[in-house]
Design a protein around this motif. Structure first.
Motif, PDB file in Angstrom:
ATOM      1  N   UNK A 190       0.933  -8.976  -9.294  1.00 45.03           N
ATOM      2  CA  UNK A 190       0.600  -9.681  -8.055  1.00 45.03           C
ATOM      3  C   UNK A 190      -0.368 -10.826  -8.343  1.00 45.03           C
ATOM      4  N   UNK A 191      -1.375 -10.546  -9.156  1.00 47.94           N
ATOM      5  CA  UNK A 191      -2.370 -11.578  -9.491  1.00 47.94           C
ATOM      6  C   UNK A 191      -1.714 -12.786 -10.146  1.00 47.94           C
ATOM      7  N   UNK A 192      -0.787 -12.533 -11.041  1.00 44.44           N
ATOM      8  CA  UNK A 192      -0.090 -13.634 -11.703  1.00 44.44           C
ATOM      9  C   UNK A 192       0.728 -14.442 -10.697  1.00 44.44           C
ATOM     10  N   UNK A 193       1.476 -13.744  -9.845  1.00 43.23           N
ATOM     11  CA  UNK A 193       2.355 -14.417  -8.888  1.00 43.23           C
ATOM     12  C   UNK A 193       1.567 -15.242  -7.870  1.00 43.23           C
ATOM     13  N   UNK A 194       0.393 -14.724  -7.468  1.00 40.34           N
ATOM     14  CA  UNK A 194      -0.378 -15.356  -6.391  1.00 40.34           C
ATOM     15  C   UNK A 194      -1.459 -16.309  -6.896  1.00 40.34           C
ATOM     16  N   UNK A 195      -1.642 -16.381  -8.204  1.00 43.74           N
ATOM     17  CA  UNK A 195      -2.685 -17.254  -8.736  1.00 43.74           C
ATOM     18  C   UNK A 195      -4.080 -16.686  -8.568  1.00 43.74           C
ATOM     19  N   UNK A 196      -4.195 -15.364  -8.594  1.00 44.83           N
ATOM     20  CA  UNK A 196      -5.500 -14.711  -8.503  1.00 44.83           C
ATOM     21  C   UNK A 196      -6.194 -14.766  -9.863  1.00 44.83           C
ATOM     22  N   UNK A 197      -7.502 -14.476  -9.826  1.00 44.47           N
ATOM     23  CA  UNK A 197      -8.334 -14.661 -11.009  1.00 44.47           C
ATOM     24  C   UNK A 197      -8.667 -13.373 -11.761  1.00 44.47           C
ATOM     25  N   UNK A 254      -4.975   3.681 -19.769  1.00 40.44           N
ATOM     26  CA  UNK A 254      -3.845   2.751 -19.910  1.00 40.44           C
ATOM     27  C   UNK A 254      -4.215   1.431 -20.582  1.00 40.44           C
ATOM     28  N   UNK A 255      -5.345   1.373 -21.287  1.00 37.33           N
ATOM     29  CA  UNK A 255      -5.796   0.104 -21.861  1.00 37.33           C
ATOM     30  C   UNK A 255      -4.730  -0.534 -22.749  1.00 37.33           C
ATOM     31  N   UNK A 256      -4.172   0.231 -23.670  1.00 39.63           N
ATOM     32  CA  UNK A 256      -3.189  -0.327 -24.595  1.00 39.63           C
ATOM     33  C   UNK A 256      -1.965  -0.856 -23.884  1.00 39.63           C
ATOM     34  N   UNK A 257      -1.438  -0.070 -22.956  1.00 40.84           N
ATOM     35  CA  UNK A 257      -0.246  -0.485 -22.216  1.00 40.84           C
ATOM     36  C   UNK A 257      -0.542  -1.678 -21.306  1.00 40.84           C
ATOM     37  N   UNK A 258      -1.704  -1.654 -20.650  1.00 35.46           N
ATOM     38  CA  UNK A 258      -2.032  -2.694 -19.685  1.00 35.46           C
ATOM     39  C   UNK A 258      -2.233  -4.051 -20.356  1.00 35.46           C
ATOM     40  N   UNK A 259      -2.964  -4.079 -21.461  1.00 33.70           N
ATOM     41  CA  UNK A 259      -3.198  -5.362 -22.127  1.00 33.70           C
ATOM     42  C   UNK A 259      -1.937  -5.905 -22.792  1.00 33.70           C
ATOM     43  N   UNK A 260      -1.076  -5.023 -23.247  1.00 36.56           N
ATOM     44  CA  UNK A 260       0.208  -5.481 -23.759  1.00 36.56           C
ATOM     45  C   UNK A 260       1.060  -6.057 -22.632  1.00 36.56           C
ATOM     46  N   UNK A 261       0.996  -5.433 -21.466  1.00 33.80           N
ATOM     47  CA  UNK A 261       1.733  -5.941 -20.311  1.00 33.80           C
ATOM     48  C   UNK A 261       1.199  -7.310 -19.895  1.00 33.80           C
ATOM     49  N   UNK A 262      -0.130  -7.466 -19.892  1.00 35.52           N
ATOM     50  CA  UNK A 262      -0.715  -8.764 -19.557  1.00 35.52           C
ATOM     51  C   UNK A 262      -0.212  -9.844 -20.506  1.00 35.52           C
ATOM     52  N   UNK A 263      -0.162  -9.512 -21.786  1.00 30.69           N
ATOM     53  CA  UNK A 263       0.336 -10.467 -22.780  1.00 30.69           C
ATOM     54  C   UNK A 263       1.815 -10.767 -22.542  1.00 30.69           C
ATOM     55  N   UNK A 264       2.572  -9.725 -22.263  1.00 32.79           N
ATOM     56  CA  UNK A 264       4.025  -9.848 -22.106  1.00 32.79           C
ATOM     57  C   UNK A 264       4.399 -10.766 -20.950  1.00 32.79           C
ATOM     58  N   UNK A 265       3.660 -10.686 -19.839  1.00 32.57           N
ATOM     59  CA  UNK A 265       4.018 -11.488 -18.664  1.00 32.57           C
ATOM     60  C   UNK A 265       3.281 -12.829 -18.624  1.00 32.57           C
ATOM     61  N   UNK A 266       2.465 -13.100 -19.642  1.00 35.52           N
ATOM     62  CA  UNK A 266       1.762 -14.376 -19.702  1.00 35.52           C
ATOM     63  C   UNK A 266       0.635 -14.495 -18.700  1.00 35.52           C
ATOM     64  N   UNK A 267      -0.097 -13.384 -18.493  1.00 33.78           N
ATOM     65  CA  UNK A 267      -1.173 -13.370 -17.497  1.00 33.78           C
ATOM     66  C   UNK A 267      -2.551 -13.301 -18.141  1.00 33.78           C
TER      67      UNK A 267
END
Length: 262
Positions: A101-108, A129-142
């Protein structure tokens, strides 16, 4: 988003579609969220965070597409009118959804629970979920979206990790690349232990935020020890998180902050 004694005001969006207490249209919820956010912005808070706290009882990590879609609609509406930094938390522990949601809406930024050291939450066992979450952030370009992480979170049992101090928990969050740690009291509206806050402040170099219990009467106790203050209940009518943001309460709080900043 850089923190420097930042006040983050809370907007608790209405109970979303499909949740037990939903009784309003999405359009009405957007209007209510905008009204609260505009008061906070006009009176001088540094940032605003939205949260689906009215969705109780919460799901554990995985929320439905109707929740993600609704939060995105609300977030985009806020981003179009609110100029200060914006953040989001989706309960309970739906950190990947919040990032999307943050990525889509331009949140910080997002607020993430269960980042390190799993705990027993109201919703059941929540694994880290640190490992999964930070990999997801990288994956979606956030990567531009900051992740501020709760440690020894309120409304949770930490018996399994009782031999791990809050300072060690904070260090682990920093080691696992958290952008900032959040210290809370035992429940919503409860202030944190000043002793524990000082321990955390001394143990990490990343920003330290307070996530509950701060009001105009006690913030002076914590001012020197935190970089950010997430403030909800004390800015609402009657000091109740379920009510609307009250302008006079926000004015009084910001006046107190301005005096501390001199």
């Amino acid at each position: 988003m850089e923190l420097n004694k930042t006040i983050i005001g809370m907007v608790h969006v209405g109970a979303l579609p499909g949740t037990p207490r939903n009784d309003r249209s999405l359009a009405q919820m957007i209007a209510d969220a905008l009204a609260d956010a505009q008061v906070l912005q006009e009176e001088g808070v540094g940032a605003i965070m939205i949260e689906n706290m009215h969705d109780r009882p919460y799901l554990n990590r995985e929320v439905g597409p109707e929740i993600v879609a609704s939060m995105t609609a609300i977030a985009c509406a806020l981003r179009s009118l609110i100029k200060i930094p914006l953040g989001i938390q989706i309960l309970a522990g739906a950190n990947k959804a919040a990032l999307a949601v943050a990525l889509a809406a331009g949140f910080d930024f997002i607020r993430a629970e269960g980042f390190v050291f799993g705990h027993l939450a109201d919703e059941g066992m929540m694994n880290s979920d640190a490992g999964e979450l930070l990999r997801y952030r990288k994956h979606i370009g956030a990567e531009r979206v900051k992740i501020f992480t709760d440690i020894k979170k309120k409304h949770s049992s930490h018996a399994v990790s009782a031999d791990v101090s809050i300072a060690e928990t904070a260090k682990a969050a920093g080691f696992f690349l958290s952008d900032g740690v959040i210290v809370t009291g035992s429940s919503t509206g409860e202030k944190p232990s000043l002793k524990e806050l000082k321990e955390v402040r001394r143990s990490v170099k990343i920003p330290v935020l307070i996530g509950s219990g701060i009001d105009a009467g006690n913030i002076h106790e914590y001012w020197s020890w935190a970089d950010g203050f997430i403030v909800g209940s004390s800015l609402k009518k009657d000091g109740n998180w379920e009510n609307k943001v009250e302008r006079e309460r926000v004015k009084h709080f910001i006046k107190t902050i301005n005096q501390l900043s001199k």
